[in-house]
Design a protein around this motif. Structure first.
Motif, PDB file in Angstrom:
ATOM      1  N   ILE A 121       0.832  -1.207   0.000  1.00 10.24           N
ATOM      2  CA  ILE A 121       0.000   0.000   0.000  1.00 10.24           C
ATOM      3  C   ILE A 121       0.864   1.255   0.000  1.00 10.24           C
ATOM      4  N   ILE A 122       1.863   1.264   0.853  1.00 14.28           N
ATOM      5  CA  ILE A 122       2.736   2.447   0.913  1.00 14.28           C
ATOM      6  C   ILE A 122       3.426   2.671  -0.422  1.00 14.28           C
ATOM      7  N   GLY A 123       3.954   1.598  -1.000  1.00 16.43           N
ATOM      8  CA  GLY A 123       4.666   1.732  -2.273  1.00 16.43           C
ATOM      9  C   GLY A 123       3.758   2.234  -3.380  1.00 16.43           C
ATOM     10  N   ALA A 124       2.539   1.687  -3.432  1.00 16.23           N
ATOM     11  CA  ALA A 124       1.614   2.092  -4.491  1.00 16.23           C
ATOM     12  C   ALA A 124       1.216   3.560  -4.325  1.00 16.23           C
ATOM     13  N   VAL A 125       0.889   3.947  -3.119  1.00 15.28           N
ATOM     14  CA  VAL A 125       0.498   5.339  -2.875  1.00 15.28           C
ATOM     15  C   VAL A 125       1.639   6.281  -3.222  1.00 15.28           C
TER      16      VAL A 125
END
Lengths: 315, 320, 317
Positions: A121-125
């Protein structure tokens, strides 16, 4: 001026995607051939499956209770009675190894899931929104990466009462930045492609674009990382248990078994031998599996022909 | 008749260097004051060499790239300042077909999802209705609807472009921006796709903004043509008029470069030397003046505006 | 160039900041009241109050952080509850053995790894090559503590060549020091040796396929000369990257190896601190290790970009 419309028929139903073959070769045959050619995948897969089997069927594979002490049979050598001998409390080593597999898998699965879900999630955001959010999130990830891995796990678990949850969280947190980085690169690559612009032109929301359009293309690198990280989770759990920071006794964690055994090295070398072999083989299996996946999922090696290159056929 | 689309003084400048600690070392003047209109049902061609800004214009119209300045009015409504929600509603009326048939379709989505997605985003119809509409559209573009479960990579380039066209039309837009729709396809396929576009235009009452570097294609498809050079429109006229009476030297040069298998008196050719200057530091005044064979002293100083040369023919060149 | 340095520095500050926040918040992980946890049941109300003030827990969060960070920069971490002296003193005592072990393992893994990797690359496809690959795979998979225990079993108990545990300063008795150092250093270096061997091998393979090697062959140079003098020299540029690769493994692994061999370094100290509930000590060691890790990584990055133009010239030559 040619003004004809022709309806194109592409290929017969049973052909694998993207493959124009003379005979009717099913897609499963080709898949099986590719798997067999990849030694890492095979050996790693077999090893992992063996351990999975051990974990699931542990109670049925042994007649001893892993925690039952038998002081009449301490430090027994491997024999027909005790396949791998016994430890300083007379507990059957083989049973403990079997049940220890469960611990390794439980901690492994939970920690990898934690690291993966949060990290992805962090990487995608970070990748999708870019700019300041990207910098901020990635610097935070760098902050986490500033710690040597085991040390971070130790620091996190140091002051918590140790149980499955806390140990898994401690190990999982170590993985978050790695998943974030991999996901971020994968998303960044996809975002440069035009289909993302096309989706925006339709008016699709950012979240849906990430999930439906970009997401599926990022599965491969994440799966490879998850497998390799699983190996590391097993190793770290063993390490923490060895140091006394893992699951409390009498849980038969392999690492703890080693820690207990080393005080009695002169009495029996076998008690320290088998847990170590178990750890090594499990870690080896997942490492090989991860390497195998990496080669297997690499689109350049997939062997499928991109129909787009064959303009003249069928058009 | 109110024009469908009206663009006034559109500008897009890209800053060069990035980062909070770096000074901007200038800008790329990708689109440098561009104005035109598109009427309902017509095709406006936008032609120019690579780097002239025509692709950027297309992207700005849909606000896939945010314009730096200028007004864009669709059916009277100003687009440039709209909120995301309002813009979303407008997207039903304006769609785009990209150049690359391989990159413009999501690789891991099946056809049926790709085609039902536009209507799903805007809440049109129920799922079965959307599926029906998708199948109908697929057939309309010349593909069989039995391939709905397949992935984009299972189709050839021409077929993928048909799919892209189908996707763009799912919401029944009024304006379709076609950004080099056939440039990446084999020459033999191009005619098919272009004819498909023409047929659909008649059937569905579409307007096109047809962007291409290939003047012969633009000539085939467009009712009116705008010629762009280094971010500016240098000439704008009806198809026949432009062909017979090019007023701007650059247009003449482009026309001279078309090879035509005709037995007719050859037009007097105008061949340019030099290369297109960089859009970072474009020449002053008329951008074209360094390469222009009929350069006048004014051309270096003053930027020529588009002036009416009669009969819907506009040219940005100082009277010679 | 200036832009690069500024960017790098800002990046560094940001990373240090977030890292310090993580270390600072470790205390928040303690379930319930940290003071009660640290002091135990028997603590009196006064002792608790004193510790609370000492740790600054009675003040707002931001003040806590700033004070703690301010003191940390000067090296003041308060007193170790376990050893009853300033934390930094305990740490300083342990620095010597720690550095010795780290350095020895680094030496072993780098030399052995490069050597093995080079031989593997030169003899590609042979059993030796396969052996090296297998060995490096095992090195990554075999847990350090098990290897250590097995080594003790074999070389200290069954065959009493080396002592099983303990440490001897190199200044008092050099030979004894080396004897005590051998097994731990091998254990710690094992995993890294594998990684380095693998990396060197792939680098060397790439170098050996280059034209200038073919030229060397044509010139009639002997095999060792070609391999070691020419190819290796160019691959050495990547030694720097190698060191960066294994830094994390070394720093982490040291905690475990020190436990196995009762080596009086920082690794052993942190474990003692954890079990002794000496929170300040744990915090200090973690912070210091992270700072050293960041610093070493930075050095690797900087030296890599220094060597970069050399690489560029080398490739064109």
């Amino acid at each position: 001026m040619v003004d004809q419309d022709r309806t194109e028929i592409i290929m017969s139903e049973s052909s694998p995607p993207g493959f124009l073959t003379a005979g009717e070769v099913s897609r499963w045959t080709i898949l099986a051939a590719r798997v067999k050619a990849n030694k890492n995948l095979v050996v790693g897969g077999v090893l992992v499956l063996i351990f999975v089997f051990m974990a699931i069927f542990a109670p049925y594979l042994t007649r001893y209770d892993p925690n039952k002490r038998d002081f009449s049979a301490r430090f027994a050598q491997p024999s027909m009675h005790h396949l791998m001998g016994t430890d300083h409390f007379g507990r059957d080593t083989f049973s403990r190894i079997l049940f220890g597999t469960r611990i390794s898998f439980e901690v492994g699965i939970v920690s990898v899931l934690i690291g993966m879900i949060i990290g992805v999630i962090i990487g995608a955001v970070a990748a999708y929104w870019g700019g300041f959010i990207d910098s901020l999130l990635m610097r935070m990830m760098d902050g986490l990466l500033a710690f040597p891995q085991l040390l971070l796990a130790i620091a996190l678990v140091a002051f918590m009462t140790t149980n499955l949850g806390t140990v898994s969280i401690a190990i999982g947190v170590v993985f978050i930045p790695r998943f974030a980085r991999v996901m971020r690169s994968a998303v960044l690559v996809e975002m440069k492609r035009e289909y993302v612009e096309a989706a925006k032109a339709i008016g699709q929301s950012g979240f849906k674009i990430l999930f439906r359009h970009i997401g599926p293309s990022t599965i491969s690198p994440v799966v490879v990382l998850a497998t390799l990280v699983f190996a590391f989770a097993v190793l770290t759990e063993a390490g923490l248990s060895f140091l006394g920071l893992g699951l409390p006794p009498p849980n038969p964690s392999w690492g703890r078994m080693l820690d207990e055994a080393r005080h009695y090295l002169s009495a029996s070398g076998w008690t320290s031998f088998f847990p170590g072999v178990a750890i090594s083989l499990a870690v080896l299996g997942f490492n090989l599996l991860g390497d195998g996946f990496r080669d297997f999922l690499d689109p350049k090696m997939s062997g499928a022909v991109d129909m787009g290159k064959r303009e003249s056929l069928g058009d | 008749m109110e024009p469908l689309l009206r663009v006034d003084h559109l500008k897009k400048y890209f800053p060069l260097a990035r980062g909070p600690l770096t000074a901007k070392h200038g800008q790329v003047h990708a689109v440098d004051d561009v104005s035109f209109t598109i009427n309902p049902g017509e095709t406006l061609g936008l032609v120019g060499e690579s780097g002239c800004g025509k692709t950027t214009v297309g992207r700005c119209l849909l606000r896939l790239i945010e314009p730096t300045a200028g007004q864009i009015r669709f059916e009277g409504t100003e687009i440039a300042g709209l909120s995301r929600m309002a813009m979303k509603g407008l997207r039903r009326n304006m769609q785009i077909i990209f150049q690359d048939p391989f990159g413009s379709l999501p690789p891991r989505m099946r056809l049926r999802t790709i085609l039902t997605e536009p209507q799903e985003v805007h809440g049109v119809g129920s799922p079965p209705e959307r599926m029906e509409a998708a199948m109908a559209m697929l057939q309309k573009v010349g593909l069989s609807s039995e391939h709905m479960h397949r992935y984009p990579h299972e189709f050839s380039g021409g077929q993928r472009q048909r799919i892209a066209i189908a996707r763009a039309l799912m919401l029944h837009p009024k304006l379709v921006i076609a950004d080099e729709p056939v440039s990446a396809l084999d020459v033999s396929i191009r005619a098919q796709i272009l004819n498909l576009m023409v047929r659909l235009q008649a059937e569905m009452g579409l307007s096109y903004l047809f962007i291409s570097h290939d003047l012969s294609l633009v000539k085939y498809m467009s009712d009116r043509i705008g010629v762009m050079y280094l971010g500016r429109i240098v000439e704008l006229a009806g198809r026949e008029e432009l062909y017979r009476r090019p007023l701007h030297p650059y247009t003449e040069a482009l026309l001279s470069a078309i090879l035509e298998p005709k037995i007719q008196p050859k037009r007097k050719g105008l061949y340019l030397g030099g290369e297109v200057p960089s859009p970072i530091a474009p020449p002053s005044g008329c951008h074209f003046h360094p390469r222009c064979p009929c350069r006048a002293p004014d051309c270096e100083e003053i930027r020529p505006e588009l002036r009416d040369a009669g009969g819907g023919h506009w040219v940005a060149c100082h009277p010679r | 160039m200036l832009r690069y340095i500024t960017q790098r520095t800002l990046h560094l500050i940001a990373v240090l900041f977030f890292m310090s926040i993580i270390v600072f918040s470790l205390i928040k992980l303690i379930p319930g009241d940290p003071v009660g946890y640290i002091l135990g049941e028997q603590a009196t109300a006064e002792q608790r109050a004193m510790l609370r003030t000492q740790l600054g827990l009675d003040r707002p969060l931001i003040t806590q952080y700033l004070e703690w960070a301010g003191k940390a920069i000067t090296g003041d971490f308060g007193n170790s509850l376990l050893y009853n002296k300033p934390v930094m003193d305990s740490i300083k005592e342990r620095l010597g053995p720690t550095i010795l072990l780290a350095f020895a393992s680094l030496l072993i893994s780098v030399t052995l790894g490069i050597f093995a990797g080079t031989l593997a690359a030169a003899n590609r496809g042979t059993w030796g090559d396969v052996g090296v690959l297998l060995f490096s795979l095992l090195g990554v998979s075999i847990p350090g503590f098990w290897l250590g225990i097995m080594l003790i079993l074999l070389f200290a108990l069954k065959l009493p060549i080396f002592p099983s545990i303990g440490y001897e300063s190199m200044f008092t008795n050099f030979l004894e020091c080396m004897r005590h150092l051998t097994l731990p250093a091998i254990t710690l270096g094992a995993a890294s040796t594998g990684s380095i061997a693998r990396f060197t091998r792939s680098e060397m393979i790439e170098q050996l396929s280059r034209d200038y090697i073919t030229t060397a062959w044509a010139k009639g140079l002997s095999r060792p000369a070609v391999i070691f003098r020419h190819a290796l020299r160019n691959s050495l540029v990547t030694v720097v990257t190698l060191v960066g690769l294994i830094l994390g493994t070394l720093l982490s692994g040291q905690v475990i190896v020190e436990q196995v061999f009762a080596w009086p370094g920082l690794g052993q100290l942190i474990i003692a601190a954890v079990f002794g509930r000496d929170y300040s000590l744990v915090q200090a060691i973690v912070l210091l290790t992270a700072v050293i890790f960041i610093a070493l990584n930075l050095l690797v990055d900087i030296s890599y970009s220094f060597l970069d133009p050399q690489i560029r010239l080398g490739k064109k030559g």
